[in-house]
Design an enzyme around this catalytic site. Sequence first.
Site, PDB file in Angstrom:
ATOM      1  N   ASP A 325       0.805  -1.229   0.000  1.00 45.12           N
ATOM      2  CA  ASP A 325       0.000   0.000   0.000  1.00 45.12           C
ATOM      3  C   ASP A 325       0.834   1.273   0.000  1.00 45.12           C
ATOM      4  O   ASP A 325       0.313   2.353  -0.265  1.00 45.12           O
ATOM      5  CB  ASP A 325      -0.911   0.040   1.247  1.00 45.12           C
ATOM      6  CG  ASP A 325      -2.132  -0.849   1.113  1.00 45.12           C
ATOM      7  OD1 ASP A 325      -2.194  -1.643   0.153  1.00 45.12           O
ATOM      8  OD2 ASP A 325      -3.031  -0.752   1.983  1.00 45.12           O
ATOM      9  N   HIS A 457     -19.497 -30.378 -13.716  1.00 45.28           N
ATOM     10  CA  HIS A 457     -20.946 -30.128 -13.731  1.00 45.28           C
ATOM     11  C   HIS A 457     -21.589 -30.798 -12.527  1.00 45.28           C
ATOM     12  O   HIS A 457     -21.257 -31.939 -12.225  1.00 45.28           O
ATOM     13  CB  HIS A 457     -21.558 -30.699 -15.012  1.00 45.28           C
ATOM     14  CG  HIS A 457     -23.060 -30.602 -15.017  1.00 45.28           C
ATOM     15  ND1 HIS A 457     -23.712 -29.423 -15.311  1.00 45.28           N
ATOM     16  CD2 HIS A 457     -24.029 -31.518 -14.731  1.00 45.28           C
ATOM     17  CE1 HIS A 457     -25.009 -29.617 -15.221  1.00 45.28           C
ATOM     18  NE2 HIS A 457     -25.230 -30.879 -14.866  1.00 45.28           N
TER      19      HIS A 457
END
Length: 478
Positions: A325, A457
Amino acid sequence: MNRTFDVVVIGAGPGGYIAAIRAAQLGFSVACCEFNSYDDPAGEPRLGGTCLNAGCIPLKALVSSSELFEKISHHLEDHGITVNGLHMDVLRMQKRKESIVDRMTGGVQFLFRKNGVTLLKGRASFAGRVDEGYRIVVRSKDGDEEVLAKKVIIATGSKARHIPNVKVDNETICDNEGAMKFTEPPKRLGIIGAGVIGLEIGSVWRRLGAEVTVLEVMPSFLGACDESISRQASKLFLKQGLHIRLGVKIGQAKLTESGVSISYTDDQGAEHLLECDRLIVSIGRVPNTEELNLEAIGLQTDERGFIPVDDHCATASSGVYAIGDVVRGPMLAHKAEDEGVMAAEMIAGMKPHIDYGSMPWVIYTTPEIAWVGKTEQQLRSEGRDYKTGQFPFSANGRALSLGDSDGFVKMIADAKTDEILGVHIIGSNASDLIAEAALAMEFRASSEDVARTCHPHPSLSEAVREAALAIEKRALNI
Ligand code: FAD
Ligand code: NAI
């Protein structure tokens, strides 16, 4: 005789602690300095920085608890489940959050011991240069210690930005630190700034019953997101009861008997007064550099307070790196971590590289928002030819069975080469789904590569594949 380390890291947030561990893995003698006790009862420095103590981790604990509460309150009937006497014990929720934080920060202490990283407890600042490196003073309640560092990694992070006429006391008017400590949901919650923190924390307290009003200076909502995602998010948040006022100018906040009143001017110039029990200020963050005495080693911050660095996080002082940061780029924990690894590897003479273009973003609202790469509006302004494919979760069996079918996946690919340029998701588990897209972009995959990859799936990930198929107008389930 001063202790000497090959590498001294300043700050033990996700950038600093990861840099320290990677440097130790590479065989260096490493020390890491940290002073912030984040309210630790014994006053001991807590490791993990903003992320573990006052950011990502505590906030996600609250997100999960409040999401569960909302789900049980409003979304179980279809499943045939009735719950009577539902009650939210906010103190218990806060305890759970704190125990997760304790566990994670304790985990970093363990990792330091395991990797032989020396923890220097105190505030670090530069005292000057010496032939073989840098003099660093670590100031603590037990006195000062000066250590010598052959190489330095600055990872001092950021703190909340405040505005002069809205005085934060972290009781009634709070930044991120106070806003996650409420012991009951405020009845009326005001938030200044419709950015990531405002939306995530605002959603937590809304789910638990607060009436939330968000005041945003910009005329548009979630400007960094693809515009189709911002539009959908805006609709869904409005439906959830989040009041968002755009284009406002904040006036003065005053403490009242019942809480706080905040004056603002709307986009038509009309004056308003918002009365609320608590107010959160979430208008961005500023880098922590003022205590470092950077001048002692010939460094200066830029006009916004960031330490200037090159693509490899090297500063203008030889052997001194700055990451996370405190330097340019998005303020994200995973960005800080990757830069920490890169800085340690640069010191070891390796050739690391970060592709900032394939760094994912996530906003932990309901539903989650996640993206990687470019938005349509960015590509339009660059004049680049592209094609898009979109697939809604309402056509995905797993999303329907989870009862979370709001949202969609949108993929953007280059019109000629088919290289994936961006993937934008609004929907359940977007934070996990985006990792596939980030990997695809890191490998410069085409949309066809994703379309031809077998996906499990039923799973939410099938929606990513279908969005890829939709680029060539051959989605199979819509
Ligand atoms: P920090 O985590 O800020 O750590 C810096 C450390 O350095 C601090 O512990 C500080 O005490 C210490 N320090 C400072 N000066 C000195 C000194 N002179 N001497 C010794 N030590 C010093 N990011 C995400 O990717 N995902 C999220 O979900 C997310 N959620 C967030 C939620 C909130 C509410 C907030 C505020 C932030 C969130 N972030 C999130 C951002 C993320 O927390 C930061 O990007 C990340 O912590 C930056 O890491 P860092 O190591 O650069 O700095
Ligand atoms: P932000 O930059 O995301 O949003 C700040 C918002 O406040 C912007 O929309 C801005 O236009 C607005 N604003 C600025 N000044 C204002 C003013 N005077 N009046 C009204 N609105 C004003 O900053 P935020 O939310 O404080 O978060 C800080 C950083 O922390 C983020 O940029 C992000 O990097 C990080 N973070 C990341 C999260 C994640 O990855 N999920 C979660 C939370 C924070």
